[in-house]
Design an enzyme around this catalytic site. Structure first.
Site, PDB file in Angstrom:
ATOM      1  N   ASP A  75      61.050  -8.874  76.017  1.00 33.93           N
ATOM      2  CA  ASP A  75      60.778  -8.206  77.301  1.00 33.93           C
ATOM      3  C   ASP A  75      59.979  -6.931  77.004  1.00 33.93           C
ATOM      4  O   ASP A  75      59.850  -6.510  75.853  1.00 33.93           O
ATOM      5  CB  ASP A  75      62.089  -7.855  78.017  1.00 33.93           C
ATOM      6  N   SER A  76      59.471  -6.331  78.069  1.00 37.86           N
ATOM      7  CA  SER A  76      58.776  -5.058  77.898  1.00 37.86           C
ATOM      8  C   SER A  76      59.753  -3.937  77.542  1.00 37.86           C
ATOM      9  O   SER A  76      59.413  -3.008  76.824  1.00 37.86           O
ATOM     10  CB  SER A  76      58.072  -4.691  79.211  1.00 37.86           C
ATOM     11  N   CYS A  90      63.185  -9.576  88.590  1.00 38.80           N
ATOM     12  CA  CYS A  90      62.821  -8.759  87.431  1.00 38.80           C
ATOM     13  C   CYS A  90      64.094  -8.652  86.624  1.00 38.80           C
ATOM     14  O   CYS A  90      65.167  -8.368  87.178  1.00 38.80           O
ATOM     15  CB  CYS A  90      62.354  -7.372  87.871  1.00 38.80           C
ATOM     16  N   THR A  91      63.992  -8.898  85.323  1.00 36.20           N
ATOM     17  CA  THR A  91      65.207  -8.933  84.507  1.00 36.20           C
ATOM     18  C   THR A  91      65.882  -7.560  84.396  1.00 36.20           C
ATOM     19  O   THR A  91      67.045  -7.471  84.020  1.00 36.20           O
ATOM     20  CB  THR A  91      64.894  -9.478  83.098  1.00 36.20           C
ATOM     21  N   HIS A  92      65.145  -6.504  84.736  1.00 38.07           N
ATOM     22  CA  HIS A  92      65.770  -5.176  84.732  1.00 38.07           C
ATOM     23  C   HIS A  92      66.794  -5.031  85.871  1.00 38.07           C
ATOM     24  O   HIS A  92      67.733  -4.250  85.761  1.00 38.07           O
ATOM     25  CB  HIS A  92      64.707  -4.090  84.925  1.00 38.07           C
ATOM     26  N   GLU A  94      65.891   1.359  83.454  1.00 40.89           N
ATOM     27  CA  GLU A  94      65.803   1.837  82.064  1.00 40.89           C
ATOM     28  C   GLU A  94      66.670   3.086  81.904  1.00 40.89           C
ATOM     29  O   GLU A  94      67.417   3.224  80.933  1.00 40.89           O
ATOM     30  CB  GLU A  94      64.346   2.200  81.710  1.00 40.89           C
ATOM     31  N   CYS A 150      61.163 -11.928  80.911  1.00 40.47           N
ATOM     32  CA  CYS A 150      60.383 -11.000  81.725  1.00 40.47           C
ATOM     33  C   CYS A 150      59.612 -11.815  82.756  1.00 40.47           C
ATOM     34  O   CYS A 150      58.757 -12.631  82.391  1.00 40.47           O
ATOM     35  CB  CYS A 150      59.427 -10.242  80.807  1.00 40.47           C
ATOM     36  N   ASN A 151      59.943 -11.604  84.021  1.00 47.14           N
ATOM     37  CA  ASN A 151      59.243 -12.340  85.087  1.00 47.14           C
ATOM     38  C   ASN A 151      57.764 -11.973  85.135  1.00 47.14           C
ATOM     39  O   ASN A 151      56.909 -12.826  85.377  1.00 47.14           O
ATOM     40  CB  ASN A 151      59.853 -12.009  86.458  1.00 47.14           C
ATOM     41  N   THR A 152      57.480 -10.700  84.904  1.00 52.17           N
ATOM     42  CA  THR A 152      56.106 -10.217  84.984  1.00 52.17           C
ATOM     43  C   THR A 152      55.221 -10.932  83.973  1.00 52.17           C
ATOM     44  O   THR A 152      54.089 -11.323  84.279  1.00 52.17           O
ATOM     45  CB  THR A 152      56.063  -8.691  84.719  1.00 52.17           C
ATOM     46  N   TYR A 182      55.286  -3.387  82.112  1.00 51.16           N
ATOM     47  CA  TYR A 182      54.323  -4.464  82.265  1.00 51.16           C
ATOM     48  C   TYR A 182      53.877  -4.632  83.729  1.00 51.16           C
ATOM     49  O   TYR A 182      52.786  -5.127  84.000  1.00 51.16           O
ATOM     50  CB  TYR A 182      54.954  -5.794  81.819  1.00 51.16           C
ATOM     51  N   GLY A 183      54.757  -4.238  84.646  1.00 51.83           N
ATOM     52  CA  GLY A 183      54.537  -4.560  86.069  1.00 51.83           C
ATOM     53  C   GLY A 183      53.289  -3.980  86.681  1.00 51.83           C
ATOM     54  O   GLY A 183      52.817  -4.452  87.723  1.00 51.83           O
TER      55      GLY A 183
HETATM   56  N1  DGL Z   1      61.659  -6.884  82.963  1.00 49.37           N
HETATM   57  C1  DGL Z   1      60.396  -7.262  83.403  1.00 49.37           C
HETATM   58  C2  DGL Z   1      60.412  -8.358  84.453  1.00 49.37           C
HETATM   59  O1  DGL Z   1      61.319  -9.178  84.478  1.00 49.37           O
HETATM   60  C3  DGL Z   1      59.296  -6.275  83.668  1.00 49.37           C
HETATM   61  C4  DGL Z   1      59.458  -4.840  83.761  1.00 49.37           C
HETATM   62  C5  DGL Z   1      58.153  -4.078  83.555  1.00 49.37           C
HETATM   63  O2  DGL Z   1      57.833  -3.825  82.404  1.00 49.37           O
HETATM   64  O3  DGL Z   1      57.467  -3.780  84.526  1.00 49.37           O
HETATM   65  O4  DGL Z   1      59.541  -8.461  85.253  1.00 49.37           O
END
Ligand code: DGL
Length: 269
Positions: free
Chosen positions: A13-14, A188-190, A155, A77-79, A45-46
């Site tokens: 992931d990011s 988003c996994t966050h 985060e 990471c979905n992004t 990453y988003g």
């Molecule tokens: N955790 C990531 C996701 O599932 C992306 C978060 C990011 O870096 O913007 O999309």
């Protein structure tokens, strides 16, 4: 590949979002060895362009796969997954599992057929995500919210700083204002990492859906093994790898230990 004790899984992931996927994996497959990799140098990453992410994720995975020799990669990471999966699947030969928005189960479970999609700005605007909506939720109204601020708040939450309720409420307002909405996809996994705080900031009962369990089932079926009946986590150590050294990683040590990520390493991408 049936012996999970010998199976090495790389989760990418990011940032720390993939820990929500690691949690689901450790509950289902406690005996596997896990390597958690965060491309914190390129976080978030988003907000990054498609061109940047395709090159970056491929390069990061190249270095990580060479270094760790995993049996399976989970792009947690979905992004990234909604963009790079076809590219990296062409490039690498090992199985790659992507995490994409759980739109299908959300559409199936929603009674009102009004669902919310909470992801990064990248994820909610992707052609891939629109395709999922067309294919699986064409009978639903989908209200999308793309927020990088929520990624950053998650985060911070893992570093011990709680997200302010007022900020969460204003982020969730477009979803709250849709009175009939009964289901929210955490795309988003966050976001599952702050699910409790999100529920507290959303004073109406809705069904919150994330991809963790589905990914654990998918990995489990790839390993061709039965999920163990015990939920006890393994106690041997896993490794966390970051792409940038940074003082704030000290604040993460407590949380990394909870996932048995006892070794910390750095790589250059
Ligand atoms: N955790 C990531 C996701 O599932 C992306 C978060 C990011 O870096 O913007 O999309």
């Amino acid at each position: 590949m049936t012996n999970t004790a010998l199976t090495k899984i790389l989760i990418f992931d990011s940032g720390v979002g993939g820990l929500s996927i690691l949690q689901a994996l450790q509950e289902t497959l406690p005996d596997c060895e896990y390597i958690y990799a965060s491309d914190n140098e390129a976080f978030p990453y988003g907000t990054k362009s498609a061109e940047f992410l395709i090159t970056r994720v491929q390069r990061a995975l190249q270095v990580l796969i060479e270094k760790t020799q995993p049996h399976i990669v989970v792009v947690a990471c979905n992004t990234a997954s909604t963009l790079v999966l076809p590219h990296i699947r062409r490039h690498f030969t090992i199985p790659i599992v992507g995490v994409v928005p759980a739109i299908k189960p959300a559409a199936q479970q929603s009674k009102s057929k009004v669902i919310g999609l909470l992801g990064t700005p990248g994820t909610v605007t992707r052609g891939y995500t629109k395709g999922l909506i067309e294919e699986f939720a064409s009978d639903c109204e989908v209200v999308s919210v793309g927020s990088s601020e929520l990624v950053i708040l998650a985060e911070q939450a893992l570093r011990g700083v709680s997200p302010p309720q007022t900020v969460l409420r204003s982020l969730l307002k477009p979803l709250f204002d849709k009175r009939q909405l009964d289901t929210i996809v955490l795309a988003c996994t966050h976001f599952p990492l702050v699910k409790k705080q999100l529920i507290d900031a959303f004073p109406r009962r809705v069904n919150w859906i994330d991809s963790g369990e589905a990914i654990a089932r998918r990995v489990s079926s790839l390993l061709d093994s039965q999920p163990p009946t015990t939920t006890q986590k393994k106690t041997t150590s896993n490794t966390a790898i970051f792409t940038m050294q940074s003082a704030d990683l000290d604040c993460l040590q407590y949380i990394l230990k909870k996932f048995y990520l006892k070794r910390l390493e750095y790589i250059q991408v």
